[in-house]
Design an enzyme around this catalytic site. Structure first.
Site, short mmCIF file in Angstrom:
data_model
loop_
_atom_site.label_atom_id
_atom_site.label_comp_id
_atom_site.label_asym_id
_atom_site.label_seq_id
_atom_site.Cartn_x
_atom_site.Cartn_y
_atom_site.Cartn_z
N GLU A 177 0.81 -1.22 0.00
CA GLU A 177 0.00 0.00 0.00
C GLU A 177 0.84 1.27 0.00
O GLU A 177 0.50 2.26 -0.67
CB GLU A 177 -0.95 -0.01 1.20
CG GLU A 177 -2.11 -0.98 1.07
CD GLU A 177 -1.72 -2.42 1.35
OE1 GLU A 177 -2.52 -3.32 1.08
OE2 GLU A 177 -0.59 -2.64 1.85
N HIS B 288 -11.04 -5.82 8.30
CA HIS B 288 -11.92 -5.76 7.15
C HIS B 288 -13.18 -4.95 7.42
O HIS B 288 -14.07 -4.90 6.56
CB HIS B 288 -12.34 -7.18 6.73
CG HIS B 288 -11.23 -8.00 6.18
ND1 HIS B 288 -10.24 -8.53 6.98
CD2 HIS B 288 -10.93 -8.40 4.92
CE1 HIS B 288 -9.39 -9.22 6.24
NE2 HIS B 288 -9.78 -9.15 4.98
#
Length: 348
Positions: A69, A138
């Site tokens: 990322e 998540h």
């Protein structure tokens, strides 16, 4: 006399479809728009938001990246500095944390650092929030981190039309935008015309979704349907609740929010993020500072608990629901009556 039915083109559409169409239209209109992220190309993204873009525009404009990322966002900074408009997808909310250094040190500061000479048209799409039975990492609601970073715009659509309109506005912006996509609303449907999308207010404007007079529910993203359901249920209790959808957390539409609270005299801020240090604290402070003499009770918050996101079997207890919102409204009523009695305005 026979009449011919006129087809408006409005059809049931999901938020996911509107987001995909926004990306497709932006890429078609502007060759400088590039999409990049983990699995956005061949797979079409975990939630299939980018499905078909690589086939239509090529791998060089819809690019699969390594699982890194910080590297993805760092590459986007360089792309923006050289005149492109990168749209980054972070697969899940908590997966974005490794990119914070790039976000805080460069993405948010570049325009200020160069006195406006170098724009930073980076859109970071972040699927966020709970309600899908996701495990840890998540289902985070990380908007407070982004709100606390000067230089970023932070938006969170809650409707199909806003998903399209706000994403197009984000991509067109020369400022970096954190685009928070509520995962549990990806499959929520509404009537929408993909060929002629309706015009929606831009970044920085809130919308009153339901007018009312008893109290104001201030919310955004995945909590909007909860507040709308609570407002409907409140009718049976004799309460007429106004619902304000912020749509944009930064810039914050103080004008619309405060106008609503001044009309109703009471406010509840509702969001999935944790209460302590969450967005509701800042919003409540702003309302109190600017509407103090109109308030008949303290501004209350209904939020997620101050814990890491719980296991899926417990998330229904963690997330704000209709009952918790109505409990807060009932507390507002009690606080108003108590204040009136303590100041001599009612019977004792």
């Amino acid at each position: 006399m026979m009449t011919t039915a006129v087809r408006t083109g409005r059809q049931p559409a999901t938020m996911a479809q509107a987001l995909r169409r926004a990306l497709r239209d932006a890429m078609a209109d502007d060759p400088s728009v590039h999409v990049l992220g983990e699995d956005v190309g061949t797979l079409g993204g975990v939630f299939r938001i980018t499905d078909g873009l690589a086939k239509e525009f090529g791998d060089d404009r819809c690019t699969d990246t390594p699982l890194a990322e910080a590297g993805i966002l760092g590459a986007a900074v360089g792309m923006a500095m050289y005149g492109l408009r990168p749209v980054v997808e972070m697969q899940f909310d908590a997966f974005a944390y490794p990119a914070f250094e790039q976000l805080i040190s460069h993405v948010s500061r570049m325009r200020n650092r160069t006195r406006g000479a170098v724009p930073m048209p980076v859109t970071v799409r972040v699927p966020y929030g709970g309600g899908i039975g996701g495990v840890e990492h998540h289902s985070d609601s990380s908007e407070a981190y982004y709100m606390a970073t000067p230089g970023l715009h932070v938006v969170a659509p809650a409707t199909v039309a806003d998903a399209y309109g706000l994403l197009r506005a984000a991509i067109a912006s020369d400022d970096p935008v954190i685009f928070l996509e509520p995962k549990r609303l990806y499959w929520a449907k509404d009537q929408w015309d993909a060929e002629r999308p309706e015009q929606v207010p831009g970044i920085g404007r809130a919308v009153v979704r339901r007018p009312g007079s008893s109290a104001t529910l201030v919310t955004y993203g995945p909590s909007l349907p909860v507040c709308m359901e609570a407002a409907q249920a409140a009718v049976a209790e004799g309460w007429d609740l106004e619902v304000v959808d912020l749509r944009s957390l930064v810039p914050f539409d103080e004008e619309t929010v405060c106008a609503s609270v001044r009309r109703t005299g009471r406010a509840v801020v509702v969001h999935e993020s944790a209460g302590f240090g969450g967005p509701g604290g800042e919003i409540a402070a702003r309302i109190t500072e600017r509407c103090f003499h109109y308030l008949e009770a303290p501004v209350l918050r209904v939020a997620g608990f101050d814990i890491p996101y719980p296991p899926p079997m417990l998330e229904r207890h963690h997330l704000p629901g209709v009952d918790r919102v109505l409990d807060a409204v009932a507390r507002l009523q009690w606080e108003s009556e108590w204040t009136e009695m303590s100041t001599g305005g009612g019977d004792t």
